[in-house]
Design a protein around this motif. Sequence first.
Motif, PDB file in Angstrom:
ATOM      1  N   ASP A 264       0.862  -1.177   0.000  1.00 50.83           N
ATOM      2  CA  ASP A 264       0.000   0.000   0.000  1.00 50.83           C
ATOM      3  C   ASP A 264       0.904   1.234   0.000  1.00 50.83           C
ATOM      4  N   TYR A 265       0.925   1.930  -1.116  1.00 56.67           N
ATOM      5  CA  TYR A 265       1.804   3.085  -1.251  1.00 56.67           C
ATOM      6  C   TYR A 265       1.212   4.359  -0.650  1.00 56.67           C
ATOM      7  N   PHE A 266      -0.030   4.268  -0.159  1.00 56.41           N
ATOM      8  CA  PHE A 266      -0.704   5.453   0.379  1.00 56.41           C
ATOM      9  C   PHE A 266      -0.705   5.489   1.913  1.00 56.41           C
ATOM     10  N   VAL A 267      -0.183   4.456   2.543  1.00 61.70           N
ATOM     11  CA  VAL A 267      -0.147   4.386   4.003  1.00 61.70           C
ATOM     12  C   VAL A 267       1.261   4.045   4.464  1.00 61.70           C
ATOM     13  N   ASP A 268       1.723   4.802   5.444  1.00 61.04           N
ATOM     14  CA  ASP A 268       3.036   4.557   6.036  1.00 61.04           C
ATOM     15  C   ASP A 268       2.814   3.926   7.408  1.00 61.04           C
ATOM     16  N   PRO A 269       2.927   2.587   7.514  1.00 57.11           N
ATOM     17  CA  PRO A 269       2.632   1.905   8.792  1.00 57.11           C
ATOM     18  C   PRO A 269       3.446   2.453   9.962  1.00 57.11           C
ATOM     19  N   ASP A 270       4.723   2.734   9.729  1.00 49.06           N
ATOM     20  CA  ASP A 270       5.564   3.247  10.815  1.00 49.06           C
ATOM     21  C   ASP A 270       5.068   4.608  11.292  1.00 49.06           C
ATOM     22  N   PHE A 271       4.693   5.453  10.338  1.00 48.70           N
ATOM     23  CA  PHE A 271       4.183   6.783  10.706  1.00 48.70           C
ATOM     24  C   PHE A 271       2.879   6.653  11.483  1.00 48.70           C
ATOM     25  N   VAL A 272       1.980   5.763  11.014  1.00 46.70           N
ATOM     26  CA  VAL A 272       0.696   5.570  11.685  1.00 46.70           C
ATOM     27  C   VAL A 272       0.913   5.104  13.118  1.00 46.70           C
ATOM     28  N   GLU A 273       1.843   4.183  13.305  1.00 47.63           N
ATOM     29  CA  GLU A 273       2.122   3.668  14.651  1.00 47.63           C
ATOM     30  C   GLU A 273       2.662   4.766  15.561  1.00 47.63           C
ATOM     31  N   LYS A 274       3.583   5.571  15.022  1.00 55.34           N
ATOM     32  CA  LYS A 274       4.158   6.652  15.822  1.00 55.34           C
ATOM     33  C   LYS A 274       3.108   7.728  16.128  1.00 55.34           C
ATOM     34  N   PHE A 275       2.260   8.007  15.139  1.00 60.15           N
ATOM     35  CA  PHE A 275       1.207   9.005  15.349  1.00 60.15           C
ATOM     36  C   PHE A 275       0.239   8.538  16.438  1.00 60.15           C
ATOM     37  N   ASN A 276      -0.193   7.280  16.357  1.00 60.71           N
ATOM     38  CA  ASN A 276      -1.124   6.756  17.351  1.00 60.71           C
ATOM     39  C   ASN A 276      -0.514   6.764  18.750  1.00 60.71           C
ATOM     40  N   GLU A 277       0.779   6.438  18.847  1.00 67.06           N
ATOM     41  CA  GLU A 277       1.440   6.450  20.151  1.00 67.06           C
ATOM     42  C   GLU A 277       1.537   7.878  20.688  1.00 67.06           C
ATOM     43  N   SER A 278       1.848   8.836  19.823  1.00 63.44           N
ATOM     44  CA  SER A 278       1.919  10.237  20.243  1.00 63.44           C
ATOM     45  C   SER A 278       0.547  10.737  20.691  1.00 63.44           C
ATOM     46  N   LEU A 279      -0.488  10.330  19.961  1.00 64.16           N
ATOM     47  CA  LEU A 279      -1.844  10.729  20.319  1.00 64.16           C
ATOM     48  C   LEU A 279      -2.236  10.138  21.659  1.00 64.16           C
ATOM     49  N   ARG A 280      -1.893   8.881  21.865  1.00 62.13           N
ATOM     50  CA  ARG A 280      -2.214   8.232  23.140  1.00 62.13           C
ATOM     51  C   ARG A 280      -1.525   8.947  24.302  1.00 62.13           C
ATOM     52  N   ARG A 281      -0.260   9.288  24.110  1.00 65.28           N
ATOM     53  CA  ARG A 281       0.482   9.976  25.170  1.00 65.28           C
ATOM     54  C   ARG A 281      -0.107  11.359  25.464  1.00 65.28           C
ATOM     55  N   LEU A 282      -0.500  12.063  24.404  1.00 63.62           N
ATOM     56  CA  LEU A 282      -1.079  13.387  24.592  1.00 63.62           C
ATOM     57  C   LEU A 282      -2.401  13.301  25.350  1.00 63.62           C
ATOM     58  N   LEU A 283      -3.276  12.382  24.946  1.00 63.81           N
ATOM     59  CA  LEU A 283      -4.565  12.236  25.621  1.00 63.81           C
ATOM     60  C   LEU A 283      -4.372  11.809  27.069  1.00 63.81           C
ATOM     61  N   SER A 284      -3.385  10.958  27.304  1.00 66.81           N
ATOM     62  CA  SER A 284      -3.091  10.538  28.682  1.00 66.81           C
ATOM     63  C   SER A 284      -2.625  11.725  29.524  1.00 66.81           C
ATOM     64  N   THR A 285      -1.790  12.586  28.941  1.00 70.04           N
ATOM     65  CA  THR A 285      -1.309  13.771  29.655  1.00 70.04           C
ATOM     66  C   THR A 285      -2.454  14.720  29.976  1.00 70.04           C
ATOM     67  N   LEU A 286      -3.347  14.921  29.002  1.00 75.29           N
ATOM     68  CA  LEU A 286      -4.501  15.791  29.227  1.00 75.29           C
ATOM     69  C   LEU A 286      -5.393  15.229  30.330  1.00 75.29           C
ATOM     70  N   GLN A 287      -5.589  13.917  30.311  1.00 75.35           N
ATOM     71  CA  GLN A 287      -6.432  13.291  31.331  1.00 75.35           C
ATOM     72  C   GLN A 287      -5.806  13.421  32.718  1.00 75.35           C
ATOM     73  N   GLN A 288      -4.496  13.196  32.816  1.00 75.28           N
ATOM     74  CA  GLN A 288      -3.823  13.285  34.106  1.00 75.28           C
ATOM     75  C   GLN A 288      -3.840  14.707  34.648  1.00 75.28           C
ATOM     76  N   SER A 289      -3.704  15.694  33.766  1.00 73.84           N
ATOM     77  CA  SER A 289      -3.752  17.084  34.225  1.00 73.84           C
ATOM     78  C   SER A 289      -5.143  17.435  34.737  1.00 73.84           C
ATOM     79  N   THR A 290      -6.167  16.842  34.137  1.00 72.03           N
ATOM     80  CA  THR A 290      -7.537  17.050  34.602  1.00 72.03           C
ATOM     81  C   THR A 290      -7.741  16.417  35.973  1.00 72.03           C
ATOM     82  N   MET A 291      -7.259  15.193  36.142  1.00 75.46           N
ATOM     83  CA  MET A 291      -7.399  14.498  37.415  1.00 75.46           C
ATOM     84  C   MET A 291      -6.663  15.224  38.533  1.00 75.46           C
ATOM     85  N   ALA A 292      -5.522  15.839  38.196  1.00 76.91           N
ATOM     86  CA  ALA A 292      -4.703  16.510  39.207  1.00 76.91           C
ATOM     87  C   ALA A 292      -5.414  17.697  39.836  1.00 76.91           C
TER      88      ALA A 292
END
Length: 212
Positions: free
Chosen positions: A9-37
């Motif tokens: 599939d020349y239209f999808v970069d699996p490595d980029f998708v994985e890194k993006f999803n991990e970055s998104l997960r970390r960001l949402l986790s940080t936002l959630q923790q700041s809310t809980m604090a």
Amino acid sequence: MERNSQSVDYFVDPDFVEKFNESLRRLLSTLQQSTMAKYINPEGAQRIKHGAMFCNPAAPQVYSGGIETHSTLFDIALESIAAHDVKVLERCFNRFQEDMEAQFARMIYSSVSKVCDQSGNVVDAKKSGSLQLAFLEMLEKIEFSANKTGEVALPEIHLGTDAFNEFTRAMQESTPEYEAMVEDIKARKVAEALERESDRKAKFVRYGESEQ
């Protein structure tokens, strides 16, 4: 020559998708923790990976709360993607944080209310006779706590806008005698908290040392 059966599939970069999803997960986790604090000291947060209940069989009188699911949903219009509107991400993240904070706050206040009702640790301003007397009664019922460095944290009062304005007016009308009573209770509660912390530490013997 054998043809490779695995399509590319020349239209999808699996490595980029994985890194993006991990970055998104970390960001949402940080936002959630700041809310809980805002409501709970991060040092007091606990995490579990399985199970459905927090319970204490040895103390059945202790409130047992289950795990509650908090969720939110946001979508991105195709037009925003086509227009490269990156601001839509900020709007989505803000929506996520607002929704999660609202749900978390409702859970916190609901749990505290249930615990207080179960233990009977409730103050009724009408029965007390006034907000000032109710405040004194509330201070008497609260147990102050000391942290590991020996600092005593004073309790917080969370009020809605109308209740806050009414409480502020009542406190502004306090007499010097009433303020002295408040300070006396606070001083006694602080001393009790420090004594409990001292007793707690005395139960432990440091590794490599013997009791004197």
